[in-house]
Design a protein around this motif. Structure first.
Motif, PDB file in Angstrom:
ATOM      1  N   GLU A   1      22.133  21.351  19.893  1.00 16.15           N
ATOM      2  CA  GLU A   1      23.450  21.817  19.882  1.00 16.15           C
ATOM      3  C   GLU A   1      24.016  22.646  19.157  1.00 16.15           C
ATOM      4  O   GLU A   1      24.750  23.532  19.543  1.00 16.15           O
ATOM      5  N   ASN A   2      23.196  22.855  18.287  1.00 16.25           N
ATOM      6  CA  ASN A   2      23.988  24.035  17.161  1.00 16.25           C
ATOM      7  C   ASN A   2      23.420  24.952  17.203  1.00 16.25           C
ATOM      8  O   ASN A   2      23.411  25.898  16.351  1.00 16.25           O
ATOM      9  N   LEU A   3      22.273  25.116  17.673  1.00 17.90           N
ATOM     10  CA  LEU A   3      20.942  26.216  17.504  1.00 17.90           C
ATOM     11  C   LEU A   3      21.675  26.928  18.039  1.00 17.90           C
ATOM     12  O   LEU A   3      22.165  27.423  18.904  1.00 17.90           O
ATOM     13  N   PRO A   4      21.651  28.609  17.693  1.00 15.63           N
ATOM     14  CA  PRO A   4      22.309  30.031  18.385  1.00 15.63           C
ATOM     15  C   PRO A   4      21.327  30.574  19.903  1.00 15.63           C
ATOM     16  O   PRO A   4      21.854  31.465  20.043  1.00 15.63           O
ATOM     17  N   LEU A   5      20.666  29.551  20.181  1.00 19.96           N
ATOM     18  CA  LEU A   5      19.927  29.487  20.681  1.00 19.96           C
ATOM     19  C   LEU A   5      19.922  28.662  21.797  1.00 19.96           C
ATOM     20  O   LEU A   5      19.906  27.335  21.818  1.00 19.96           O
ATOM     21  N   GLY A   6      20.224  29.210  23.542  1.00 19.85           N
ATOM     22  CA  GLY A   6      20.426  28.218  24.027  1.00 19.85           C
ATOM     23  C   GLY A   6      18.948  27.641  25.212  1.00 19.85           C
ATOM     24  O   GLY A   6      18.009  28.037  25.108  1.00 19.85           O
ATOM     25  N   VAL A   7      19.191  26.134  25.389  1.00 22.37           N
ATOM     26  CA  VAL A   7      18.434  25.881  25.375  1.00 22.37           C
ATOM     27  C   VAL A   7      18.138  24.570  26.618  1.00 22.37           C
ATOM     28  O   VAL A   7      19.574  24.315  26.442  1.00 22.37           O
ATOM     29  N   TRP A   8      17.789  25.025  27.349  1.00 24.65           N
ATOM     30  CA  TRP A   8      17.820  24.278  28.984  1.00 24.65           C
ATOM     31  C   TRP A   8      16.315  22.890  28.980  1.00 24.65           C
ATOM     32  O   TRP A   8      15.439  23.355  28.538  1.00 24.65           O
ATOM     33  N   GLU A   9      17.011  22.679  29.678  1.00 25.73           N
ATOM     34  CA  GLU A   9      16.358  20.932  30.575  1.00 25.73           C
ATOM     35  C   GLU A   9      16.136  20.488  31.724  1.00 25.73           C
ATOM     36  O   GLU A   9      17.317  20.040  31.918  1.00 25.73           O
ATOM     37  N   GLU A  10      15.265  21.095  32.717  1.00 27.91           N
ATOM     38  CA  GLU A  10      15.704  21.248  33.683  1.00 27.91           C
ATOM     39  C   GLU A  10      13.934  19.960  34.324  1.00 27.91           C
ATOM     40  O   GLU A  10      13.516  20.592  34.141  1.00 27.91           O
TER      41      GLU A  10
END
Length: 395
Positions: free
Chosen positions: A229-238
């Motif tokens: 949640e606090n990563l500066p990188l966006g993470v998606w799971e699809e």
């Protein structure tokens, strides 16, 4: 000693002898010859009658036995069948009891039978070990003989509910044993005979270690969730499983160049993309799209084809996936709801265990707008520098 004969009606002769000085007399009674002849004549006369009576009795007995032989045999067969059936029932009961005992002894859970009064009537070795006693010692005892007041109250309360409701009840309880406090997953059910509850069955499983593992897993998931949640990188799971099915169908129909196919059939591309499902996204990923909630991002994805730049991204991503690539890097432009354009670098990879289904795809997104602007400024500066250098050389 003297002898004398006394004639008794001409049929018998009595000889008497006196023993001197004793007052005792000895008598010998014998029939006359005429008497013997009389007996012989009577024997000859009576013998045929006796023989006839014997033969008649034998014949009657034979006829009686012959007439009743079938009935006697049938009765004997019935008795034999009943005897065999009784023996079979007794053997079945012994086998059933033996099987039940083996079932109880080898069950991987704790099993007990309690009377309506709460007396343990039967227990398997696993339950006895958990209660730190033998199965024989456990039989005939009560819960209060093994547990503290608080545990006894919970145990007896659950037993009373089972008896009152006549239904199976499942519960999870922490009970203090001699060695430790253990967590049990307990199932209690009424044992009924002729509609009447005659006991309570107890099946429990010690899930102490499982509960510890679940707690550790929850802590780990929560820790990783906070990190993600606090990563500066966006993470998606699809979930792209439906897209995989559509791609396979198109391949079966003869499509080989998916880039060209999607370029010529944008509606098919739109249908496939709309079949994908967003599983989760962290805060940085939401910020890239300017969406406050994951549902808003899903809405943006489903309506993305009103903007031309999304079509190019999905066309390239799906074409790479169709080619069997499991790691894809694409730079594209995203327009936020407020109209702001940002440049995004998206890296998508398919976990190895989902390569055959595409049920999970993970994407990381980085806003590279600043970098792109810096590179553009650097290119512009380099171009001006070259222009100045060329002008200087001319002069």
């Amino acid at each position: 000693v003297y002898k004398r004969q006394v004639d008794l009606s001409g049929s018998w002769t009595v000889a008497a002898a006196e023993i001197p000085d004793t007052g005792w007399h000895l008598f010998d009674v014998a029939p006359h010859v005429d008497t013997l002849s009389f007996l012989q004549r009577e024997y000859v006369r009576v013998l045929p009658s006796v023989l006839m009576w014997f033969v008649g009795a034998s014949l009657v007995t034979f006829l009686f036995l012959r007439l009743n032989a079938k009935r006697v045999l049938e009765r004997a067969e019935i008795l034999e069948r009943e005897n065999r059936r009784r023996q079979e029932i007794e053997k079945a009961l012994r086998d059933s009891e033996s099987m039940f005992a083996a079932f109880m002894d080898n069950a991987p859970v704790e099993m007990m039978i309690k009377s309506p009064e709460g007396v343990y009537q039967r227990a398997n070795p696993r339950a006895a070990r958990l209660m730190n006693c033998s199965a024989d010692a456990l039989v005939g005892s009560l819960a209060r003989d093994h547990f503290g007041p608080a545990d006894v109250e919970r145990i007896e309360s659950l037993d009373a509910r089972v008896r009152a409701l006549g239904e199976t009840i499942r519960d999870r309880q922490q009970i203090s044993y001699a060695d430790a406090v253990r967590t049990l997953d307990i199932v209690k059910f009424p044992i009924k005979q002729s509609g009447e509850t005659v006991g309570v069955g107890v099946i429990s499983m010690d899930i102490t270690e499982q509960e510890k593992a679940e707690a550790a897993l929850r802590d780990s998931e929560e820790r990783h969730r906070r990190i993600c949640e606090n990563l500066p990188l966006g993470v998606w799971e699809e979930d792209y499983s439906r897209a995989k099915q559509a791609i396979d169908q198109l391949r079966a129909e003869g499509v080989s160049d998916f880039r060209q196919y999607f370029l010529e059939h944008p509606a098919a591309l739109r249908t496939i993309v709309n079949g994908t499902r967003l599983i989760s996204a962290n805060r940085a990923a939401l910020d890239v799209y300017g969406a406050g909630e994951p549902s808003n991002v899903a809405h943006l994805q489903s309506s993305a084809f009103v903007l031309w730049q999304y079509e190019g991204y999905y066309r390239e991503e799906l074409a790479c996936l169709a080619e069997g690539k499991t790691r894809i890097a694409i730079e594209h432009q995203v327009t936020k709801p407020d109209g702001q354009d940002v440049h995004v670098r998206t890296i998508t990879f398919v976990p190895k265990e989902f390569e055959d289904s595409w049920a999970v795809l993970v994407s990381t997104e980085e806003d590279v707008t600043t970098r792109m602007r810096s590179e553009q400024a650097l290119r512009q500066s380099d171009a001006r520098y070259r222009q100045i250098t060329q002008a200087t050389n001319v002069v």
